[in-house]
Design a protein around this motif. Sequence first.
Motif, short mmCIF file in Angstrom:
data_model
loop_
_atom_site.label_atom_id
_atom_site.label_comp_id
_atom_site.label_asym_id
_atom_site.label_seq_id
_atom_site.Cartn_x
_atom_site.Cartn_y
_atom_site.Cartn_z
N THR A 43 2.48 -15.38 -0.36
CA THR A 43 3.16 -14.73 0.69
C THR A 43 3.87 -13.28 0.29
O THR A 43 3.78 -12.37 1.30
N ASN A 98 1.11 -10.89 0.94
CA ASN A 98 0.94 -10.62 2.48
C ASN A 98 2.07 -9.29 2.75
O ASN A 98 1.71 -8.79 3.57
N TRP A 99 3.25 -9.87 2.35
CA TRP A 99 4.23 -8.80 2.53
C TRP A 99 3.97 -7.65 2.22
O TRP A 99 4.46 -6.59 2.72
N ARG A 100 3.25 -7.19 1.02
CA ARG A 100 3.06 -6.18 0.45
C ARG A 100 2.11 -5.33 1.57
O ARG A 100 2.26 -4.22 1.91
N VAL A 101 1.04 -5.93 2.48
CA VAL A 101 0.36 -5.30 3.14
C VAL A 101 1.05 -5.09 4.45
O VAL A 101 0.78 -4.03 5.04
N LEU A 102 2.01 -5.92 4.88
CA LEU A 102 2.80 -5.65 6.14
C LEU A 102 3.93 -4.72 5.84
O LEU A 102 4.42 -4.43 6.69
N GLY A 103 4.18 -4.46 4.48
CA GLY A 103 5.50 -3.38 4.04
C GLY A 103 6.96 -4.12 4.33
O GLY A 103 7.63 -3.50 4.54
N VAL A 104 6.88 -5.32 4.51
CA VAL A 104 8.17 -6.30 4.51
C VAL A 104 8.83 -6.74 3.39
O VAL A 104 10.01 -7.08 3.51
N ALA A 131 15.00 -4.63 8.09
CA ALA A 131 13.62 -4.86 8.19
C ALA A 131 12.96 -4.37 7.02
O ALA A 131 13.38 -3.77 6.08
#
Length: 65
Positions: free
Chosen positions: A20, A23-29, A65
Amino acid sequence: MQKLLSTSEAAPLIGVAPKTLMNWRVLGVGPHHIRAGRKVAYDVNDIEAWKAARRVRSTSQLVAA
């Protein structure tokens, strides 16, 4: 100087799986991370700041965000 954490060390501090966090790194969240070549590391202070920014008093309160 404080030790930097790997993805697998940082994920439990947030309460998510390492995948997770990846994945957050890719989404920047997710929390800020440090990249040195192919290595990714997290500073505990960045994790704590990210968690503090998401602290809310009610379910109707918006989260940054």
